[in-house]
Scaffold this motif. Structure first.
Motif, PDB file in Angstrom:
ATOM      1  N   LEU A   1       0.744  -1.193  -0.055  1.00 12.80           N
ATOM      2  CA  LEU A   1       0.078   0.055  -0.066  1.00 12.80           C
ATOM      3  C   LEU A   1       0.766   1.162  -0.018  1.00 12.80           C
ATOM      4  N   LEU A   2       1.844   1.081   0.777  1.00 17.42           N
ATOM      5  CA  LEU A   2       2.943   2.447   0.765  1.00 17.42           C
ATOM      6  C   LEU A   2       3.583   2.483  -0.600  1.00 17.42           C
ATOM      7  N   LEU A   3       4.019   1.459  -1.200  1.00 18.53           N
ATOM      8  CA  LEU A   3       4.844   1.382  -2.574  1.00 18.53           C
ATOM      9  C   LEU A   3       3.759   2.254  -3.464  1.00 18.53           C
ATOM     10  N   ALA A   4       2.351   1.675  -3.402  1.00 18.47           N
ATOM     11  CA  ALA A   4       1.646   2.284  -4.384  1.00 18.47           C
ATOM     12  C   ALA A   4       1.255   3.674  -4.289  1.00 18.47           C
ATOM     13  N   ASN A   5       1.689   4.238  -3.270  1.00 15.69           N
ATOM     14  CA  ASN A   5       1.703   5.778  -3.115  1.00 15.69           C
ATOM     15  C   ASN A   5       2.994   6.372  -3.450  1.00 15.69           C
ATOM     16  N   GLY A   6       4.150   5.735  -4.035  1.00 13.60           N
ATOM     17  CA  GLY A   6       5.046   6.198  -4.379  1.00 13.60           C
ATOM     18  C   GLY A   6       6.267   6.391  -3.024  1.00 13.60           C
ATOM     19  N   ILE A   7       5.703   5.721  -2.140  1.00 14.44           N
ATOM     20  CA  ILE A   7       6.543   5.866  -0.622  1.00 14.44           C
ATOM     21  C   ILE A   7       7.786   5.062  -0.775  1.00 14.44           C
ATOM     22  N   GLU A   8       8.976   5.765  -0.388  1.00 14.75           N
ATOM     23  CA  GLU A   8      10.090   4.828  -0.559  1.00 14.75           C
ATOM     24  C   GLU A   8      10.190   3.737   0.660  1.00 14.75           C
ATOM     25  N   VAL A   9      10.713   2.657   0.651  1.00  8.83           N
ATOM     26  CA  VAL A   9      10.841   1.693   1.676  1.00  8.83           C
ATOM     27  C   VAL A   9      11.928   0.881   1.548  1.00  8.83           C
ATOM     28  N   THR A  10      12.722   0.414   2.695  1.00 10.53           N
ATOM     29  CA  THR A  10      14.042  -0.208   2.494  1.00 10.53           C
ATOM     30  C   THR A  10      13.710  -1.382   3.431  1.00 10.53           C
ATOM     31  N   ARG A  11      14.548  -2.338   3.377  1.00  7.65           N
ATOM     32  CA  ARG A  11      14.444  -3.535   4.156  1.00  7.65           C
ATOM     33  C   ARG A  11      15.741  -3.814   4.933  1.00  7.65           C
ATOM     34  N   LEU A  12      15.826  -4.148   5.983  1.00  4.54           N
ATOM     35  CA  LEU A  12      17.102  -4.122   6.868  1.00  4.54           C
ATOM     36  C   LEU A  12      17.521  -5.741   6.353  1.00  4.54           C
ATOM     37  N   ALA A  13      18.977  -5.523   6.001  1.00  2.00           N
ATOM     38  CA  ALA A  13      19.611  -6.815   5.568  1.00  2.00           C
ATOM     39  C   ALA A  13      20.351  -7.538   6.868  1.00  2.00           C
ATOM     40  N   GLN A  14      20.467  -6.600   8.165  1.00  3.32           N
ATOM     41  CA  GLN A  14      20.970  -7.252   9.357  1.00  3.32           C
ATOM     42  C   GLN A  14      20.402  -6.398  10.375  1.00  3.32           C
ATOM     43  N   PRO A  15      20.294  -6.847  11.570  1.00  2.00           N
ATOM     44  CA  PRO A  15      19.772  -6.285  12.734  1.00  2.00           C
ATOM     45  C   PRO A  15      20.471  -4.744  12.925  1.00  2.00           C
ATOM     46  N   ALA A  16      19.321  -4.019  13.503  1.00  2.00           N
ATOM     47  CA  ALA A  16      19.945  -2.498  13.606  1.00  2.00           C
ATOM     48  C   ALA A  16      19.005  -2.162  14.855  1.00  2.00           C
ATOM     49  N   THR A  17      19.839  -1.094  15.829  1.00  2.00           N
ATOM     50  CA  THR A  17      19.354  -0.763  16.991  1.00  2.00           C
ATOM     51  C   THR A  17      18.886   1.062  16.958  1.00  2.00           C
ATOM     52  N   SER A  18      17.824   1.222  17.489  1.00  2.00           N
ATOM     53  CA  SER A  18      17.285   2.437  17.506  1.00  2.00           C
ATOM     54  C   SER A  18      17.368   3.053  19.155  1.00  2.00           C
ATOM     55  N   ARG A  19      17.917   4.224  19.348  1.00  2.00           N
ATOM     56  CA  ARG A  19      18.228   4.563  21.047  1.00  2.00           C
ATOM     57  C   ARG A  19      16.741   5.081  21.431  1.00  2.00           C
TER      58      ARG A  19
END
Length: 893
Positions: free
Chosen positions: A410-428
C-alpha cells in the motif's frame, strides 16, 4: 393541445421551462464535425440518465472527430468488467510532447535531484496538469453528465479563451469513477422516474439493493484510498500518479447549494500553508464564474480536510490542489429544497460544467506559480523532516509476513520509498505503536524489518498514513469542545449543534493492521535495500505425515487454508492450549488435520493448497506428546464443523458494512455465503442447513422490524440448536432485544434516571434541561482507535500472541460486559486512547470497564458480538482473526 402538452413537459421533463435557461453552447464557435452529446444520446442534458455504454460511445465519437486535441488511456476495469478510460485533452503541441511533460513532472516531484533553477525552467515552459474525476458516487450523476459537456467544449470549441486553456493545461478527464454503481442507479431511476419532486416519491428513495453511491462490493470509493481494496481505486490511483497533477477535482452531489473550497476548519497538519492558499485562489475563481449567473454556493462549511482517505485529500498529499465540488441539482430530475423551490438535474449538470471550466481558467492564469508550488510541496517536506521528532517508521515482519508485505505494498503504491534491513539495527529512541504516548526506549530491529525514512519527497503522505495520532488544530478543538459543553446541557429532544467532524479521526495503518511497528526519534536504524517487490516466497509443501498436519493460526492465510480444506470435506480441529508434537511446541490456536479422521486424499490436497496460500504446514509423525498433556489427539484439540454461512442483507443493514464483509469472505477467505434479507429468515424452510449467520452493522431497531416475530422466533431457535450468530455493531442491539434474548450486553448510560452533568464550564446555556444527557452517557465520537485487552484463555482470541489489540470505535454506544457470557475483548487499565478525537471527561472514562467483544452460549449454540465493525473499510484487519475464529470455531453443529 399545445398548452396541455407543454404543461406535461414541465412536470415530467427537467429540461423544460426555467431549467432550459442555461446554454451549454454559448462558448463557440464550434466545429460542425464534432457532435454534441444529444446527437448521440438522443436527448438534451438532464432529460435522462445516460447509461455507461452510451457515454463511452459518445466519447469514442469525440475522439474520432477531434483526434488532434485528445488521447485515450485505458486504466483498467471495474469489478463488473466495465472499462475505466481517461481522456487526455490539450493543445496539439502539448499532446505531441506528452512523454516529455510527464518526465518534467517527475523532475518536479523529486527536489533531491532537481535544483530550483531547473524547476523554474520547467514551470516557465510546461503546461499544468489537471485531473477531473466525475461521480465516484454513482448516484451523484450530475458530474457524469457534465463530463460529456466539458469534453465537448474543449474538443469542439474554437473560442479563443478555450484555445488558450488548451495551451496552458493538460486535462486528464475521468468521466465516470464508479461505472458499476452508476449503472445500477441509472437503470433503476430511468425505469421509475416521472419527475416528481415530492420527497416521499418512489424515485426519490433508492432501494437497498440499488444504492448506486457504492461500487460492486458496496464500498464507498471516496473512503478507500487507504485500503486500496477496490480494483477501480487501484487503477485510478495509478492513473493519477502517472500524471502527477497540480490540480485534482472530484465532482460530487447533492448539496442544497453548490460547494467548493475553501474547506472547513479541520485541515490535516501534515499539509503546508500553501494548501489553503490555493483553496482560496480556486474558490475565488469559481465564485466569480457563479456570480455571473447569480448562482448560490457556499464555502468553509461541512467538508473538512482531515482524513487522508478521500480523493481530494489524498491527491493534495501527492502535491496537487485536491478539491471536492458538490453540486445542487440531481440525482432526481426535480428536487425540492427546504424552502419549496425546485432544483433540477439539468441545473446540477450546468453548475459542474461551469465550475470545471472556471477551474481550468484559474489553473491557466496561475500555471507557472502552481507548478513551482508543486515542486515546493516536496522540497519543504524535506526541510521539515530535519525538525520533526518522528524520523522513521520500522515495521517488523511479525507472525504474518504476508499481511505486513500487503501494507508495504500500500505504501509503495503511493510512491513512498521503503527499505528492508539486511541485518539487525538498533534505535536508541523507539516508540511502540501500541505503547501510545509512552516514553521511548532502545530497540533492536531484526533483519528483514521494513524501514520508512520520513526524510523523502513523499514524506507528507507517508507520515499522513503512518503517524500514530494525527493532530487537530487547537482552535478547532476548542470550538468543538464548546459545542459539546452546550449540547450536554440541552434537552434530548431539542436541536443540538452539529459537530465539525465529517469523517473518522484515526486510521494509522500500523494500528489498523495490528503490525509490530515502531517510530523512532533518532536516524537509526541503518541503511537497507530498496523494496520494489512485496512478493513473499511460498513455503515448501509439507512432508508426508504419520499422524497429522499442523499449522498455526497466526495469519489470515491459515484461516483461508482451514476453510478451503473444510470446503472439500476434510475434518479439522483446533488446539485450545499449547500443543506438543514431535518434540515441538505449537501455540494455542494451531489447526490440526488428523489422518485418521480424513480420507486418503488429505496429504495431496494440503500439499497443493498450503504453499499457494503462503501457509507453512508441518507434518506430525506421532500423536504422542513428550511433555505436557496436549497432543494431537487430546480433548483440548476441538473438532470443527465446516461453516455454511448466511449473511443478513437488505433494509436495516448498512450497505458498507455488508460490503466489507462480502469482500472479506469472497476475496480474503474465498468462502461462499448466501445473502438473505432479514425479513425472509422467518419463512426459510432450510434455515437449519446453515450453521453460521453473520449480521453486519446496522440499525438494531430497524433490523428487529425487518426480522419480524416469525424471524425472531426462527433465529432464536436456530441459535439454540447449535448455530453461531455473529453480529457487528447495531446487531448487538438486535441480539439483546427483549423478543430475542440472545445476549445480555447492555448499553452504557441507557438508564434515563441518571442525573445530567451540571459541571460544564464556559459559555453554556444558563440552565440545564431536565432531559439533558446524563454524565454517564457517552457522547458521539466520529471514530477513534483504542487499546483493548484480550482474554488469552478464550477460544475467540486463539492465534493472538499478545494481550493487547487496537480496535476501532465510533458512535455513542458502549457495552457493559455481558452478564451471562464471556467478554474476551475489553477495555481495562489507563490510557486507552491510541489515536483520534475523544471527549475529555467522557469517552475514555465511560469506555473503561466495557466490552468490545462478547460471547454467550445459548442452548447448544453461541452468539458472538462486536461493538463496532471489525472489518471496517477493509483497512481494519487487526481484529480479523477474531472474526475467522468465530466462523471456524463458533458452530456447534
Amino acid at each position: 393541445m399545445r398548452p396541455i402538452v407543454y404543461a406535461l413537459l414541465l412536470v415530467v421533463c427537467p429540461a423544460a421551462g426555467a431549467a432550459q435557461t442555461f446554454d451549454f453552447y454559448a462558448r463557440g464557435p464550434y466545429r460542425p464535425a464534432v457532435p454534441r452529446p444529444e446527437a448521440i444520446t438522443g436527448y438534451a442534458a438532464g432529460e435522462q440518465h445516460t447509461m455507461y455504454a452510451v457515454l463511452q460511445h459518445y466519447l469514442d465519437t469525440l475522439v474520432a472527430t477531434a483526434a488532434e486535441r485528445v488521447r485515450v488511456e485505458r486504466w483498467g476495469e471495474t469489478a463488473e468488467h466495465r472499462p475505466i478510460r481517461a481522456l487526455i485533452i490539450s493543445d496539439p503541441a502539448n499532446l505531441a510532447r506528452l512523454d516529455q511533460i510527464r518526465a518534467d513532472m517527475a523532475e518536479l516531484a523529486d527536489p533531491r535531484r532537481t535544483a530550483p533553477a531547473r524547476a523554474a525552467e520547467i514551470a516557465a515552459k510546461d503546461p499544468a496538469v489537471a485531473v477531473f474525476q466525475y461521480s465516484v458516487h454513482g448516484d451523484e450523476p450530475a458530474g457524469f453528465e457534465a463530463a460529456m459537456q466539458v469534453a465537448y467544449q474543449l474538443l469542439a470549441s474554437d473560442e479563443p479563451q478555450t484555445l488558450e486553456l488548451l495551451k496552458s493545461v493538460v486535462l486528464v478527464l475521468n468521466p465516470s469513477a464508479n461505472p458499476d454503481g452508476h449503472e445500477r442507479f441509472a437503470a433503476w431511476y430511468n425505469s421509475v422516474a416521472v419527475g416528481a419532486d415530492n420527497p416521499a416519491a418512489f424515485e426519490q428513495n433508492e432501494p437497498w439493493s440499488v444504492t448506486g453511491r457504492y461500487n460492486h462490493f458496496r464500498f464507498d470509493m471516496n473512503r478507500d484510498l487507504l485500503a486500496q481494496s477496490q480494483p477501480e481505486v487501484r487503477v485510478m490511483m495509478a492513473g493519477v500518479l502517472r500524471w502527477r497533477p497540480q490540480v485534482f477535482v472530484d465532482h460530487h452531489s447533492t448539496t442544497p447549494t453548490f460547494f467548493f473550497p475553501p474547506v472547513a476548519q479541520a485541515v490535516n497538519h501534515n499539509l503546508p500553508p500553501q494548501t489553503t492558499k490555493w483553496f482560496d485562489t480556486y474558490g475565488r475563481g469559481n465564485a466569480a464564474a457563479f456570480d455571473r449567473f447569480g448562482w448560490q454556493y457556499f464555502v468553509r462549511g461541512v467538508f473538512d480536510f482531515f482524513y487522508v482517505g478521500y480523493w481530494d485529500e489524498w491527491s493534495t498529499f501527492q502535491g496537487a490542489t485536491g478539491m471536492t465540488y458538490e453540486t445542487d441539482g440531481g440525482p432526481e430530475f426535480n428536487k425540492r429544497r427546504d424552502d419549496g423551490s425546485i432544483t433540477t438535474f439539468r441545473d446540477g449538470i450546468a453548475h459542474h460544467f461551469v465550475a470545471s471550466l472556471a477551474t481550468l481558467e484559474t489553473t491557466a492564469k496561475n500555471r507557472q506559480s502552481r507548478l513551482l508550488d508543486y515542486y515546493e510541496f516536496r522540497r519543504s517536506a524535506l526541510t521539515e523532516a530535519a525538525l520533526d521528532r518522528m524520523k522513521r517508521v520500522v515495521i517488523e515482519p511479525g507472525t504474518d509476513p504476508r499481511m505486513t508485505a500487503h501494507v508495504i505494498g500500500l505504501l509503495l503504491a503511493n510512491g513512498i520509498e521503503v527499505t528492508r534491513l539486511a541485518q539487525p539495527a538498533t534505535s536508541r529512541a523507539a516508540h511502540a505503536y501500541l505503547g501510545g504516548s509512552g516514553p521511548a526506549s532502545a530497540r533492536t530491529f531484526p533483519a528483514g524489518s521494513y524501514v520508512i525514512d520520513l526524510n523523502q519527497p513523499q514524506r507528507r503522505i507517508a507520515k499522513g498514513v503512518l503517524e500514530p495520532d494525527a493532530e487537530f488544530d487547537r482552535s478547532f478543538v476548542e470550538r468543538e469542545l464548546g459545542k459539546f459543553q452546550r449540547n450536554r446541557r440541552r434537552g434530548e429532544d431539542t436541536d443540538k449543534e452539529d459537530y465539525g467532524f465529517y469523517d473518522i479521526t484515526a486510521w494509522s495503518l500500523p494500528l489498523s493492521f495490528n503490525l509490530d511497528a515502531y517510530w523512532t526519534e533518532d536516524a537509526a536504524p541503518g541503511p537497507g535495500t530498496a523494496v520494489t517487490d512485496t512478493a513473499v516466497p511460498a513455503p515448501p509443501a509439507p512432508a508426508r505425515a504419520g499422524s497429522a498436519y499442523a499449522f498455526p493460526n497466526d495469519n489470515l492465510g491459515a484461516a483461508r487454508l482451514a476453510l478451503a480444506l473444510e470446503a472439500e470435506g476434510f475434518r479439522l480441529a483446533v488446539a485450545t492450549r499449547p500443543l506438543r508434537a514431535d518434540g515441538r511446541t505449537y501455540p494455542r490456536g494451531t489447526f490440526v488435520a488428523r489422518l485418521q479422521r480424513n480420507s486418503a486424499a488429505l496429504p495431496d490436497r494440503i500439499a497443493a493448497l498450503a504453499p499457494a496460500l503462503g501457509v507453512p504446514v508441518t507434518a506430525v509423525l506421532s500423536a504422542f506428546a513428550d511433555t505436557g498433556d496436549v497432543g494431537t489427539g487430546s480433548t483440548d484439540v476441538w473438532g470443527l464443523h465446516g461453516p455454511k454461512i448466511l449473511v443478513a442483507a437488505g433494509d436495516g443493514v448498512y450497505e458498507t458494512s455488508y460490503g466489507a464483509l462480502w469482500h472479506f469472505l469472497t476475496r480474503d477467505l474465498g468462502v461462499p455465503f448466501t445473502p438473505v434479507p432479514l425479513r425472509n429468515i422467518g419463512g426459510m424452510e432450510d434455515l437449519s442447513t446453515y450453521n453460521v449467520i453473520i449480521v453486519p452493522d446496522g440499525r438494531g431497531s430497524r433490523m428487529r422490524r425487518e426480522l419480524g416475530d416469525a424471524g425472531a422466533t426462527a433465529l432464536k431457535g436456530w441459535v439454540r440448536s447449535g448455530g453461531v450468530l455473529i453480529g457487528f455493531g447495531g446487531a448487538g442491539e438486535l441480539a439483546a432485544n427483549k423478543d430475542l434474548e440472545l445476549s445480555t450486553v447492555a448499553t452504557v448510560g441507557a438508564d434515563s434516571s441518571l442525573k445530567a452533568d451540571t459541571t460544564a464550564p464556559g459559555s453554556v446555556p444558563p440552565l440545564v434541561s431536565a432531559t439533558a444527557a446524563p454524565k454517564d452517557r457517552p457522547e458521539w465520537i466520529p471514530g477513534a482507535i483504542f487499546r483493548a485487552t484480550l482474554d488469552p484463555t478464550h477460544w475467540l482470541t486463539l492465534g493472538y500472541t499478545g494481550d493487547r489489540l487496537p480496535v476501532f470505535v465510533d458512535g455513542d454506544v458502549f457495552w457493559r460486559p455481558s452478564k451471562g457470557g464471556a467478554n474476551p475483548v475489553v477495555f481495562t487499565g489507563d490510557s486507552l486512547v491510541l489515536s483520534g478525537f475523544t471527549w475529555p471527561g467522557n469517552t475514555e472514562r465511560l469506555l473503561k470497564g466495557t466490552a468490545w467483544a462478547a460471547v454467550e452460549n445459548q442452548g447448544s449454540g453461541r452468539v458472538v458480538l462486536f461493538l463496532s465493525d471489525p472489518l471496517f473499510r477493509a483497512f481494519w484487519r487487526g481484529p480479523a482473526r477474531l472474526v475467522t475464529n468465530a466462523i471456524l470455531i463458533g458452530p456447534n453443529r
